[in-house]
Design a protein around this motif. Structure first.
Motif, PDB file in Angstrom:
ATOM      1  N   ALA A  65      -4.018   3.636 -17.481  1.00 36.38           N
ATOM      2  CA  ALA A  65      -4.140   2.648 -18.551  1.00 36.38           C
ATOM      3  C   ALA A  65      -2.808   2.028 -18.933  1.00 36.38           C
ATOM      4  O   ALA A  65      -2.769   0.973 -19.579  1.00 36.38           O
ATOM      5  N   PHE A  66      -1.706   2.674 -18.563  1.00 35.64           N
ATOM      6  CA  PHE A  66      -0.383   2.115 -18.836  1.00 35.64           C
ATOM      7  C   PHE A  66       0.103   1.272 -17.669  1.00 35.64           C
ATOM      8  O   PHE A  66       1.220   0.781 -17.674  1.00 35.64           O
ATOM      9  N   HIS A  67      -0.739   1.189 -16.626  1.00 35.63           N
ATOM     10  CA  HIS A  67      -0.477   0.404 -15.417  1.00 35.63           C
ATOM     11  C   HIS A  67       0.579   1.021 -14.517  1.00 35.63           C
ATOM     12  O   HIS A  67       1.230   0.325 -13.746  1.00 35.63           O
ATOM     13  N   ASN A  68       0.721   2.353 -14.601  1.00 35.26           N
ATOM     14  CA  ASN A  68       1.497   3.098 -13.615  1.00 35.26           C
ATOM     15  C   ASN A  68       0.632   3.273 -12.373  1.00 35.26           C
ATOM     16  O   ASN A  68      -0.542   3.641 -12.470  1.00 35.26           O
ATOM     17  N   GLU A  69       1.234   3.068 -11.195  1.00 36.09           N
ATOM     18  CA  GLU A  69       0.489   3.107  -9.943  1.00 36.09           C
ATOM     19  C   GLU A  69       0.842   4.338  -9.124  1.00 36.09           C
ATOM     20  O   GLU A  69       2.011   4.676  -8.968  1.00 36.09           O
ATOM     21  N   SER A  70      -0.168   5.014  -8.587  1.00 34.65           N
ATOM     22  CA  SER A  70       0.048   6.211  -7.772  1.00 34.65           C
ATOM     23  C   SER A  70       0.584   5.842  -6.400  1.00 34.65           C
ATOM     24  O   SER A  70       0.623   4.676  -6.013  1.00 34.65           O
ATOM     25  N   LYS A  71       0.955   6.849  -5.639  1.00 39.85           N
ATOM     26  CA  LYS A  71       1.275   6.643  -4.234  1.00 39.85           C
ATOM     27  C   LYS A  71      -0.004   6.284  -3.486  1.00 39.85           C
ATOM     28  O   LYS A  71      -1.110   6.623  -3.913  1.00 39.85           O
ATOM     29  N   GLY A  72       0.152   5.627  -2.373  1.00 40.14           N
ATOM     30  CA  GLY A  72      -1.006   5.182  -1.612  1.00 40.14           C
ATOM     31  C   GLY A  72      -1.538   6.212  -0.639  1.00 40.14           C
ATOM     32  O   GLY A  72      -0.803   7.083  -0.159  1.00 40.14           O
ATOM     33  N   VAL A  73      -2.821   6.119  -0.362  1.00 39.47           N
ATOM     34  CA  VAL A  73      -3.483   6.912   0.674  1.00 39.47           C
ATOM     35  C   VAL A  73      -4.050   5.917   1.675  1.00 39.47           C
ATOM     36  O   VAL A  73      -4.686   4.929   1.283  1.00 39.47           O
ATOM     37  N   GLU A  74      -3.802   6.142   2.963  1.00 36.17           N
ATOM     38  CA  GLU A  74      -4.167   5.132   3.951  1.00 36.17           C
ATOM     39  C   GLU A  74      -5.190   5.637   4.960  1.00 36.17           C
ATOM     40  O   GLU A  74      -5.339   6.833   5.196  1.00 36.17           O
ATOM     41  N   LEU A  75      -5.889   4.666   5.552  1.00 41.03           N
ATOM     42  CA  LEU A  75      -6.908   4.956   6.550  1.00 41.03           C
ATOM     43  C   LEU A  75      -7.018   3.759   7.487  1.00 41.03           C
ATOM     44  O   LEU A  75      -7.054   2.614   7.040  1.00 41.03           O
ATOM     45  N   LYS A  76      -7.053   4.049   8.815  1.00 42.04           N
ATOM     46  CA  LYS A  76      -7.248   2.971   9.780  1.00 42.04           C
ATOM     47  C   LYS A  76      -8.743   2.743   9.985  1.00 42.04           C
ATOM     48  O   LYS A  76      -9.518   3.684  10.108  1.00 42.04           O
ATOM     49  N   VAL A  77      -9.096   1.468   9.983  1.00 39.51           N
ATOM     50  CA  VAL A  77     -10.504   1.090  10.062  1.00 39.51           C
ATOM     51  C   VAL A  77     -10.683  -0.010  11.101  1.00 39.51           C
ATOM     52  O   VAL A  77      -9.871  -0.948  11.164  1.00 39.51           O
ATOM     53  N   LYS A  78     -11.724   0.089  11.897  1.00 36.52           N
ATOM     54  CA  LYS A  78     -12.038  -0.975  12.857  1.00 36.52           C
ATOM     55  C   LYS A  78     -13.173  -1.817  12.290  1.00 36.52           C
ATOM     56  O   LYS A  78     -14.224  -1.298  11.909  1.00 36.52           O
ATOM     57  N   LEU A  79     -12.923  -3.085  12.214  1.00 32.23           N
ATOM     58  CA  LEU A  79     -13.908  -4.001  11.635  1.00 32.23           C
ATOM     59  C   LEU A  79     -14.524  -4.886  12.716  1.00 32.23           C
ATOM     60  O   LEU A  79     -13.871  -5.258  13.674  1.00 32.23           O
TER      61      LEU A  79
END
Length: 513
Positions: free
Chosen positions: A499-513
């Motif tokens: 709610a304070f607009h602090n952003e977490s570290k990212g989690v990634e995933l490769k996806v084929k579209l």
């Protein structure tokens, strides 16, 4: 509201919508300053003096609000500053003050079908990951002689708490019971509505009327001596009255819902250089917050009594009395590392006449040139919706081309929320989704409130600092993925934002579209 002020001196693919995040020392760190990832993009929606709301029933008003928010969202606006208390009355259910006559045509008359505009606006803004800032005018009770106050209005029960100046009625700013009452109004709103901020503009002590003194002789005689003010210090005493209100409101918010912010939008000039013994004022020659409205905004920012400051720098670059560029620099130099956004007047910025090309490009580039400035607020929102001289088009296609997260309020809470987990692809017979789980909770501001989804080409370097890589900002824990014949591989990254607009570290995933 502000229509007369400037004369006183002579934001799917964003699939869901736009919202917020921050930096520890509040310094811009985007690689692309033309399209900053974090930027406050606000619009003021005033209700005082408006007649169109009273002509709508509750269903029509809901339709109007949905269309308004959809349009503002599409042009990149991520914060709506809506005037819920135009003159000691309410665009929300209140046991303290009557329904506004700007809402229903008669002060004290409730809208049909038990409709609550503020509750609806908060819900609809949050669906779109936009913020709703509840805008209050603290002292004003009437805007003219012909207005009729509801019989339930406090004025009828305790008239001694009010003063008349010109044709308008005001709460006497000197009375402790009035400060306490205004704080009760603030507390009532934040307890009953999930607003993101309380907002006040430039109306503190009223704008001076030539030849008329503000009628506070009795209050000065009663309170000033015991507060330590001499007869020659009435201006200091008035400033102290407003200081106490601002400080008390911040205390009220801290005790009630400490994540709700407090913002002020002062008149564009703090003090003129010639009015300050040390020459610390701005190179301007106009009406002043400090001396004429008794609003010591600089002190409020320095003391941390307000969480963001939006000076109304409505004049143009090059205007001799109050040059926009000079004032932007002055406020930037005098904001003590706080949140500073620039108040822009749409009409003046875009040009008042057909032949006037306006200064949108110059003003947007100027506000983004300072690391200490993180956004703009546009006066007034209705002109944005009318696409006045193409401003909606310009914002949508250029300046707000990509979404922006709001700056993080790290002075209130500076720790990032937990990362999302279990990020994966899910398939149904007809749809392909990205899904995840998170430590989320709408009642705990330190937990995830919404999520940001970034997308990168197969071999592209992951860069979460650029807005162009954002494909969605959403409160849902899933994202519908496009279909590209199964030939293309992308890397998706998901972050959580509190709610304070602090952003977490990212989690990634490769996806084929």
């Amino acid at each position: 509201m502000k229509i007369n002020i400037v004369n006183k001196i002579c934001i799917c693919l964003i699939m869901i919508v736009f919202a917020s995040c921050g930096s520890k020392k509040f310094v811009r760190n985007e690689a692309d300053t033309h399209h900053p990832k974090r930027e406050f993009r606000g619009a003021w929606i005033h209700t005082v003096g408006q007649s169109h709301y009273a002509k709508m029933n509750s269903q029509q008003m809901q339709t109007y609000f949905v269309q308004m928010l959809d349009q503002l969202q599409a042009m990149g606006i991520n914060a709506v500053i809506f005037q819920v208390r135009p003159q000691a009355d309410a665009f929300y259910k209140s046991n303290l003050e009557p329904w506004s006559h700007y809402l229903t045509g008669v002060q004290g008359k409730a809208p049909d079908a038990d409709f609550d505009p503020l509750a609806f606006l908060v819900s609809e803004c949050h669906k779109r990951c936009m913020e709703l800032h509840a805008w209050l005018n603290p002292y004003r009770v009437t805007t003219g002689d012909r207005q009729t106050l509801a019989q339930t209005h406090l004025f009828h029960r305790e008239p001694h708490r009010f003063v008349k100046y010109g044709t308008q009625t005001y709460f006497d700013p000197a009375l402790p019971e009035n400060r306490a009452y205004i704080c009760e109004v603030v507390k009532d709103i934040v307890l009953n509505y999930n607003v993101d901020a309380i907002h006040m503009d430039d109306y503190f002590y009223p704008y001076p009327i030539a030849g008329k003194s503000f009628p506070d002789d009795a209050s000065f005689a009663r309170y000033a001596p015991k507060q330590g003010f001499l007869p020659s210090q009435r201006a200091d005493w008035r400033r102290n009255n407003v200081n106490m209100l601002i400080k008390d409101i911040k205390k009220t918010l801290t005790k009630t819902k400490p994540w709700v912010r407090f913002g002020i939008s002062p008149f564009g000039i703090y003090r003129n250089k010639q009015s300050t013994p040390d020459g610390s004022g701005s190179d301007t020659r106009g009406l002043q917050n400090y001396d004429d409205l008794y609003a010591d905004v600089k002190l409020w920012v320095k003391k941390g009594w307000i969480d963001y400051n939006v000076p109304q720098i409505y004049w143009n670059i090059g205007f001799s009395v109050a040059d926009h560029a000079k004032l932007v620099k002055w406020w930037s130099d005098n904001n003590f590392g706080g949140h500073l956004y620039i108040g822009q007047d749409v009409e003046r910025t875009m040009g008042k006449t057909a032949s006037d090309a306006g200064q949108l490009e110059q003003k947007m580039e100027l506000s983004r040139a300072y690391s200490t400035i993180h956004g703009n607020v546009f006066w007034y929102g209705y002109l944005l919706m009318k696409n006045y001289k193409g401003i909606e088009t310009e914002l949508q296609s250029n300046y707000h081309r990509y979404p922006a997260l709001l700056p993080a309020y790290v002075h209130m809470h500076g720790k990032n929320p937990k990362k999302v987990n279990n990020l994966k692809e899910t398939f149904s017979a007809t749809e392909h989704h990205l899904t995840w789980q998170a430590d989320a909770g709408q009642t705990d501001p330190k937990k995830a409130q919404y999520f940001v989804v970034y997308r990168f080409a197969k071999d592209e370097k992951t860069n979460l600092r650029q807005a162009k890589n954002i494909v969605a900002i959403t409160r849902e824990k899933r994202l519908l993925l496009p279909y590209e014949s199964g030939n293309n591989t992308y890397k998706y990254v998901v972050t959580a934002v509190d709610a304070f607009h602090n952003e977490s570290k990212g989690v990634e995933l490769k996806v084929k579209l």
